[in-house]
Design a protein around this motif. Structure first.
Motif: not given
Length: 735
Positions: A376-405
């Motif tokens: 993974a690129p060193a410049s990519l922070t954990e918050d940026e990863i969570l941000l991208m995962a969160g906005v994508i998972e906000s469209y999902s109905v998976h059981v883990l989606a809410k926690g990631i969102t």
């Protein structure tokens, strides 16, 4: 003064009796008709008292008959005989005092009951009474109304009123006001600022701020956005909102709460029925003391002298007042019960079963860490990863989606990125005027969302391709193609997941714990990180369990369908040693049923066996309680002696199988409910026993002529007040 006037209106006999003291004091023996040649020759003032006594005796006998028909044993007979005996011995001031006791007893009961029902009455008064139904064509009855010209016209009226500060009315916003029970399913309703939401519905406006304190006791207003469920009983904030009704008034959330409240008010606790049974021996003891005093002294005055102190109020009023106060105290703590018998049983709980997921733990798995991939690129922070995962998972109905969102929203705040909800009609006027920068421009741009059921979600965030989901899904075609030949992939799903975990483990230095789960994210076609989630205990779960131990509830059990390793981790964190794991729903039912049957085998003391014969139930038998979320746990909640459902006010108020409903989703309410129930019973017994003890001591003293009949009549008023005020202390927060 207003309260005194209202009390007199409710008990009209009280002011009449008080006014009767004037002629009794000024013209007691005035006889404008002359003397009657008889030993019984009362004057005007005395005749007024006699008439009041006669009326009181008649109404008391009617109440006695009514109570007996309802199966309740009363002690009104003591008051009736005391009234008759004081008139018979021509002790008119004593007769007036006993009449005052009866009238003031009704007034005190009315006041005490209203005081005790304070929290319950507040709930009832907050019930929605009317609704504003939009009447424009195109906005009544179909979901397509949100795209109609009529809907936009109403929305424009709302926006214009909010911008100009104008008060909406039927004339400028095209609605009509109707009783709440006339609202139909699918109707579009307006809820003006400060009004109560009339029925359950779906929010059509952009956003709204709701006060849910009437529903779940939550003190902080909650902001909801278009499409959210809105519950009846919630109080609208400062902006007009529009909803579409999804339930009739009778089926809405608040009506379910009121049904619980009414059920609890109308019921009679077992201990109150015990107080009814005590009325029989107390009445016998009173007549026995009075009869012996008469026989020994040789004067009927001594009989009346004793009976005026035979106060029935500790039994008639103090016992039910204490339990109504306890019910109100529970309601104030956001704990609703279906009957006062439940309050009695709560105090005897000896074994509590907890469901794990959603009860001892939070409602959904939470993100506990982000582990970046080696490449993974060193410049990519954990918050940026969570941000991208969160906005994508906000469209999902998976059981883990809410926690990631949720984790993504928190990361977005830390990165000073604004959520999409800020776009809906809430831009700062200074921003619109160009005086301040527009934070909306910093919100990530999301597009091309595609969910592959059971595997993951893909899309673009700020132009970067992002995939979130299972390892094989996010790592792309080269790994996916290696398994594409497996025609039986669906049947071998579990083995495939094990292989994925093995491949994923090679990329990180540590393995997942037994209670942890992972979702993987790829950015720009390369594996970026794995997001680790776990079922997290509630913040106050351990403290609540410790409090149950302090209350003497030693048997605490966690039941779950999870495997042993993950179940034991949660159990150790919250402090529960008895863990039943890998249970199917029927296994949970059997575990609780066996505990209840075992508790029922306990040997009751002789007095409890007598009460069991009289009342039909044991007063000291150990009680088992099951605590769950009230939805998936319905069968096991039903089989326990007490089923306690925990909700947050956004689900059905009362599971049909639960006897207790916690409305604020706070596990601390479990020990609090037991503590309040025990204190209520203790106060009730104290009020009854102290009142009866004082009455018996007073009767014995009167039997020896130590207390004159008039003094005794007023003294028993003091005993009544002491008993009832003691019962009202069940309202105080001492837990």
């Amino acid at each position: 003064m207003r309260k005194i006037i209202d009390l007199c209106k409710e008990v009209p006999l009280l002011p009449i009796v008080i006014l009767a003291a004037i002629p009794l004091a000024l013209i007691p023996s005035w006889r404008p008709w002359g003397h009657i040649p008889s030993a019984f020759d009362p004057g005007v003032g005395e005749w007024i008292v006699i008439l009041l006594v006669a009326w009181t005796i008649i109404t008391s006998i009617r109440e006695m008959i009514k109570s007996l028909r309802a199966g309740h044993v009363g002690v009104d007979l003591l008051a009736v005989v005391a009234l008759a005996s004081t008139v018979a011995v021509q002790q008119y001031w004593a007769a007036w005092a006993v009449t005052l006791m009866v009238a003031s007893g009704d007034a005190i009961e009315s006041y005490a009951q209203s005081k005790a029902r304070g929290s319950l009455t507040a709930l009832i008064k907050a019930a929605p009474q009317q609704a504003h139904v939009v009447t424009l064509p195109g906005v009544t009855g179909t979901d397509a109304a949100t795209d109609s010209e009529g809907f936009r016209a109403v929305q424009q009226a709302i926006d214009d009123a909010q911008r100009t500060g104008e008060t909406l009315s039927a004339g400028n916003s095209h609605f009509t006001t109707v009783p709440v029970d006339q609202v139909k399913l699918g109707s579009v309703l307006l809820v003006l600022p400060g009004e109560i939401v009339p029925v359950d519905g779906t929010l059509l406006s952009g956003s709204a701020t709701l006060d849910l304190s009437n529903i779940n006791g939550e003190p902080v207003p909650r902001t909801v956005f278009s499409g959210a469920k809105v519950l009846s009983g919630a109080i609208n904030g400062s902006t007009t909102m529009m909803i579409r009704s999804t339930s009739l008034a009778k089926d809405s959330q608040y009506q379910q709460i009121l049904k619980l409240v009414q059920s609890a008010q109308d019921s009679r606790a077992a201990v109150v029925r015990t107080a009814d049974m005590l009325a029989v021996p107390f009445t016998i003891i009173s007549f026995l003391i009075a009869g012996i005093a008469w026989a020994v002294s040789g004067t009927p005055l001594r009989f009346a002298q004793v009976l005026v102190l035979a106060t029935p109020c500790p039994l008639l009023i103090a016992a039910p007042v204490a339990y109504v106060a306890g019910t109100g105290r529970l309601a104030k703590a956001s704990i609703l019960i279906k009957a006062q018998d439940v309050l009695e049983n709560l105090g005897r709980v000896t074994h509590v079963f907890f469901d794990k997921t959603g009860t001892l733990t939070v409602k959904q798995p939470r993100v506990v860490g982000v582990q970046k991939a080696k490449d993974a690129p060193a410049s990519l922070t954990e918050d940026e990863i969570l941000l991208m995962a969160g906005v994508i998972e906000s469209y999902s109905v998976h059981v883990l989606a809410k926690g990631i969102t949720e984790a993504g929203k928190e990361a977005m705040e830390r990165l000073h990125r604004v959520p999409k909800s800020a776009r809906v009609g809430h831009r700062n006027p200074r921003t619109a005027a160009g005086e301040l920068p527009d934070p909306i421009e910093n919100y990530p741009v999301v597009g091309n969302i595609v969910e592959d059921a059971g595997k993951g979600v893909s899309g673009t965030v700020d132009g970067h391709p992002v995939r979130v989901g299972r390892f094989v899904y996010v790592t792309g075609e080269q790994i996916a193609s290696a398994t594409a030949h497996n025609a039986q992939e669906a049947e071998a799903n579990e083995k495939e997941m094990e292989r994925e975990d093995h491949k994923a483990a090679d990329l990180w230095p540590t393995q997942l714990e037994p209670d942890e789960m992972a979702t993987y994210i790829a950015i720009d076609g390369k594996l970026a990180a794995r997001i680790v989630l776990r079922d997290v205990p509630r913040a106050n779960a351990r403290k609540s369990i410790d409090r149950l131990h302090e209350l003497g509830v030693k048997d605490l059990t966690m039941v779950t369908g999870d495997k042993k390793a993950s179940a034991m981790i949660i159990a150790n964190e919250v402090g529960i040693t008895d863990v039943r794991y890998e249970l199917l729903p029927e296994d949970k039912v059997n575990a609780v049923r066996e505990a209840s049957e075992e508790a029922a085998k306990g040997k009751d003391p002789w007095w409890d066996r007598v009460m069991t014969k009289l009342l039909g139930e044991s007063m000291h038998r150990p009680v088992t309680m099951m605590v769950g979320d009230g939805v998936n746990d319905a069968p096991v909640l039903a089989v326990a002696d007490i089923g306690m459902a925990m909700t947050d006010g956004t689900s059905t108020a009362a599971s049909e199988s639960a006897q207790v409903v916690i409305m604020n989703d706070d596990i601390a309410c479990v020990p609090r409910a037991i503590s309040i129930a025990r204190r209520t019973k203790r106060i009730m017994l104290q009020a009854v026993c102290v009142g009866l003890a004082l009455a018996i001591v007073g009767m014995v003293c009167a039997a020896f002529n130590l207390i004159p009949v008039v003094v005794g009549a007023f003294l028993q008023e003091g005993i009544d007040v002491v008993s009832i005020l003691w019962a009202l202390t069940a309202l105080f927060d001492r837990d």
